[in-house]
Motif scaffolding. Structure first.
Motif, PDB file in Angstrom:
ATOM      1  N   LYS A   2       0.824  -1.202   0.000  1.00 49.45           N
ATOM      2  CA  LYS A   2       0.000   0.000   0.000  1.00 49.45           C
ATOM      3  C   LYS A   2       0.864   1.260   0.000  1.00 49.45           C
ATOM      4  O   LYS A   2       1.959   1.281   0.558  1.00 49.45           O
ATOM      5  CB  LYS A   2      -0.923   0.008   1.218  1.00 49.45           C
ATOM      6  N   THR A   4       0.583   5.720   0.280  1.00 50.02           N
ATOM      7  CA  THR A   4      -0.180   6.938   0.567  1.00 50.02           C
ATOM      8  C   THR A   4       0.574   8.135   0.024  1.00 50.02           C
ATOM      9  O   THR A   4       1.755   8.324   0.328  1.00 50.02           O
ATOM     10  CB  THR A   4      -0.410   7.117   2.078  1.00 50.02           C
ATOM     11  N   LYS A 141      -6.874  -0.419  -5.267  1.00 48.35           N
ATOM     12  CA  LYS A 141      -7.307  -0.549  -3.878  1.00 48.35           C
ATOM     13  C   LYS A 141      -6.161  -0.343  -2.891  1.00 48.35           C
ATOM     14  O   LYS A 141      -6.407  -0.220  -1.684  1.00 48.35           O
ATOM     15  CB  LYS A 141      -7.952  -1.921  -3.656  1.00 48.35           C
ATOM     16  N   ASN A 142      -4.936  -0.294  -3.385  1.00 49.01           N
ATOM     17  CA  ASN A 142      -3.782  -0.107  -2.493  1.00 49.01           C
ATOM     18  C   ASN A 142      -3.178   1.291  -2.642  1.00 49.01           C
ATOM     19  O   ASN A 142      -1.982   1.498  -2.516  1.00 49.01           O
ATOM     20  CB  ASN A 142      -2.710  -1.168  -2.747  1.00 49.01           C
ATOM     21  N   ASN A 144      -3.892   5.461  -1.508  1.00 54.17           N
ATOM     22  CA  ASN A 144      -4.635   6.448  -0.729  1.00 54.17           C
ATOM     23  C   ASN A 144      -3.983   7.819  -0.862  1.00 54.17           C
ATOM     24  O   ASN A 144      -2.821   7.940  -1.263  1.00 54.17           O
ATOM     25  CB  ASN A 144      -4.679   6.050   0.751  1.00 54.17           C
ATOM     26  N   THR A 182     -10.652   6.707  -0.141  1.00 58.85           N
ATOM     27  CA  THR A 182      -9.216   6.756  -0.428  1.00 58.85           C
ATOM     28  C   THR A 182      -8.600   8.132  -0.204  1.00 58.85           C
ATOM     29  O   THR A 182      -7.401   8.298  -0.394  1.00 58.85           O
ATOM     30  CB  THR A 182      -8.936   6.353  -1.893  1.00 58.85           C
ATOM     31  N   PHE A 273      -4.683   5.613   6.970  1.00 59.57           N
ATOM     32  CA  PHE A 273      -3.995   5.391   5.699  1.00 59.57           C
ATOM     33  C   PHE A 273      -2.518   5.102   5.934  1.00 59.57           C
ATOM     34  O   PHE A 273      -1.952   4.131   5.416  1.00 59.57           O
ATOM     35  CB  PHE A 273      -4.113   6.622   4.799  1.00 59.57           C
ATOM     36  N   ASP A 276      -1.275   1.758   7.662  1.00 56.67           N
ATOM     37  CA  ASP A 276      -1.290   0.541   6.853  1.00 56.67           C
ATOM     38  C   ASP A 276      -0.428   0.632   5.600  1.00 56.67           C
ATOM     39  O   ASP A 276      -0.453  -0.280   4.761  1.00 56.67           O
ATOM     40  CB  ASP A 276      -2.735   0.221   6.438  1.00 56.67           C
ATOM     41  N   SER A 277       0.327   1.715   5.440  1.00 55.87           N
ATOM     42  CA  SER A 277       1.079   1.929   4.207  1.00 55.87           C
ATOM     43  C   SER A 277       2.497   1.369   4.267  1.00 55.87           C
ATOM     44  O   SER A 277       3.168   1.452   5.302  1.00 55.87           O
ATOM     45  CB  SER A 277       1.157   3.432   3.887  1.00 55.87           C
ATOM     46  N   TRP A 345       6.480  -0.274  -6.220  1.00 58.55           N
ATOM     47  CA  TRP A 345       5.047  -0.347  -5.963  1.00 58.55           C
ATOM     48  C   TRP A 345       4.290  -0.571  -7.271  1.00 58.55           C
ATOM     49  O   TRP A 345       4.636   0.002  -8.307  1.00 58.55           O
ATOM     50  CB  TRP A 345       4.552   0.948  -5.331  1.00 58.55           C
TER      51      TRP A 345
END
Length: 349
Positions: A2, A4, A141-142, A144, A182, A273, A276-277, A345
Motif C-alpha cells: 500500500k 499513501t 485498492k492499495n 490512498n 481513499t 492510511f 497501513d502503508s 510499488w
C-alpha cells in the motif's frame, strides 16, 4: 503493498500561486478586476448592481492585502483570527469567514487563468490506470491520498480524465465518488460549497471547476468571452458567500476548511492510511510549523519501508529524517516534472 500520497501546495505550483506569493497575486487581482469592469460592455457597465459587487470585492481584497503585511502566509492570518473568537462562542468571527471567502475567490481565479498548465495530475492518473481502468476512473485498492491543498486540481484532473466530457456529466457526487474511501482532504476545497442542511455541491451546476469555462465557453449565455464570464461569476460568488451565517447555518458556506477547524474525521482517516502503508510519497508539501501537531501524528503512525520526499528543496527531506531513528527510510526525489511513483510499488485491483 500500500502507498499513501501526501499532496502539498507544490503539487499545484504550475496552476496556483504558492502561499508566500499570495500578496503579489492579490495586487494583480485588484488590477485585473478594475480592468475587467473598465472594459465591460455598455449593458454590464450600466448595471449599478454589478458596480456594487465590484466595489465590495475590491474593498475586501485591499483589506486582506493590508493585513498580510504582518503575516508570512494567509494560513497564519486565518489561524490568528480564528483564535480571536470569544471562549464562550464556538463560531468564528466574521473577519475569519471573510478571509476564507477571499482565499476561495483567489484560488478559483488562479485555476481558471492557468487551466491546462498543471498537467501532472492528469499524467499521474494515466500512468497508474490503463485502458478501461482509466476511462472508468477505477482507482487501485492499495492507493490512498492525503491532500493539504485548497484548490480543486486534484478533482479537476479527475473530470478531465473522462472520455466524454458531456455537459451534464460533471456532477459533484460523480467527481468525489472514486475518492470516498481513499482520500483525506485536510483543508477542504475552494470550489465546493455547502448549502443549508449540509447538502454539499459544487458552485453552480455549470461552474464545478474553473477549466469548464476554458473548455466550453460557448455554453454560457452572458457573453462569449470565457474570462469575462468567469470574473462575473466570481463577483456573484463573493456576494453570495458574504451572506453565510455560522450561527444558524444559513446561506452558502465556503468549502475551505482549515486543518485547525477539522472535526477529527479527516485526521483519523489520514492516520489509518499511513498506519497501513508500505510507502509514503510527499509531493510539494513543506511540513510547515503550524501543521506540526498533525504532521507528527501522521509520521508517528508510519511503520512501513520508505518515505519518498519529492521536492526541489532537499531540506524538506532532512526535516523528516530528524523524526526517524532510521534515517535511511527517507529518500529525497528532486525531479519534479512528474509525480513520483516508486518502481517497487504496483497498483492492485
Amino acid at each position: 503493498m500500500k502507498i499513501t500520497y501526501i499532496f502539498g501546495a507544490g503539487a499545484s505550483a504550475n496552476a496556483v500561486p504558492m502561499v508566500r506569493e499570495t500578496k503579489g497575486y492579490i495586487e494583480k487581482t485588484i488590477l485585473d478586476f478594475l480592468d475587467f469592469y473598465g472594459n465591460a460592455d455598455d449593458l454590464v457597465a450600466r448595471d449599478l448592481s454589478n458596480k456594487t459587487l465590484l466595489d465590495s470585492l475590491l474593498a475586501d481584497l485591499r483589506w486582506i492585502r493590508l493585513l498580510l503585511n504582518d503575516y508570512d502566509t494567509p494560513d497564519q492570518l486565518a489561524l490568528d483570527f480564528y483564535n480571536q473568537r470569544p471562549d464562550d462562542n464556538k463560531y468564528p468571527n466574521q473577519e475569519f469567514v471573510k478571509i476564507k471567502n477571499l482565499m476561495a475567490i483567489l484560488i478559483l481565479k488562479a485555476q481558471f487563468e492557468s487551466a491546462g498548465k498543471e498537467g501532472r495530475y492528469l499524467a499521474f492518473w494515466k500512468r497508474i490506470m490503463q485502458g478501461d481502468k482509466y476511462r472508468d476512473f477505477e482507482l487501485p485498492k492499495n492507493l490512498n491520498f492525503i491532500n493539504w491543498n485548497y484548490d480543486s486540481m486534484f478533482y479537476e484532473s479527475r473530470f478531465l480524465s473522462k472520455s466524454d466530457c458531456e455537459e451534464n456529466s460533471l456532477k459533484y457526487e460523480e467527481i468525489l465518488k472514486p475518492f470516498e474511501n481513499t482520500l483525506a482532504n485536510i483543508n477542504g476545497t475552494a470550489g465546493f460549497l455547502a448549502q443549508p442542511g449540509n447538502q454539499v455541491r459544487a458552485y453552480y451546476e455549470h461552474m464545478h471547476l474553473p477549466s469548464y469555462y476554458k473548455y466550453f465557453p460557448s455554453r454560457f449565455p452572458i457573453r462569449g468571452d470565457a474570462e469575462f464570464n468567469f470574473k462575473y461569476e466570481l463577483l456573484r460568488l463573493h456576494a453570495r458567500l458574504q451572506q453565510f451565517e455560522y450561527s444558524d447555518n444559513t446561506g452558502t458556506k465556503n468549502g475551505i476548511s482549515y486543518a485547525f477547524e477539522d472535526d477529527g474525521k479527516n485526521k483519523e482517516k489520514a492516520l489509518n492510511f499511513v498506519k497501513d502503508s508500505d510507502f509514503i510519497v510527499t509531493i510539494g508539501y513543506s511540513f510547515p510549523e503550524y501543521n506540526k501537531e498533525i504532521d507528527h501524528a501522521i509520521l508517528g503512525k508510519f511503520k512501513g519501508k520508505r518515505i519518498y520526499v519529492q521536492d526541489m528543496r532537499s531540506e524538506i527531506a532532512d526535516k523528516i529524517r530528524r523524526f526517524f531513528s532510521n534515517t535511511e527510510i527517507v529518500k529525497h526525489v528532486n525531479e519534479v516534472d512528474q509525480f513520483y511513483i516508486p518502481y517497487e510499488w504496483k497498483p492492485e485491483w
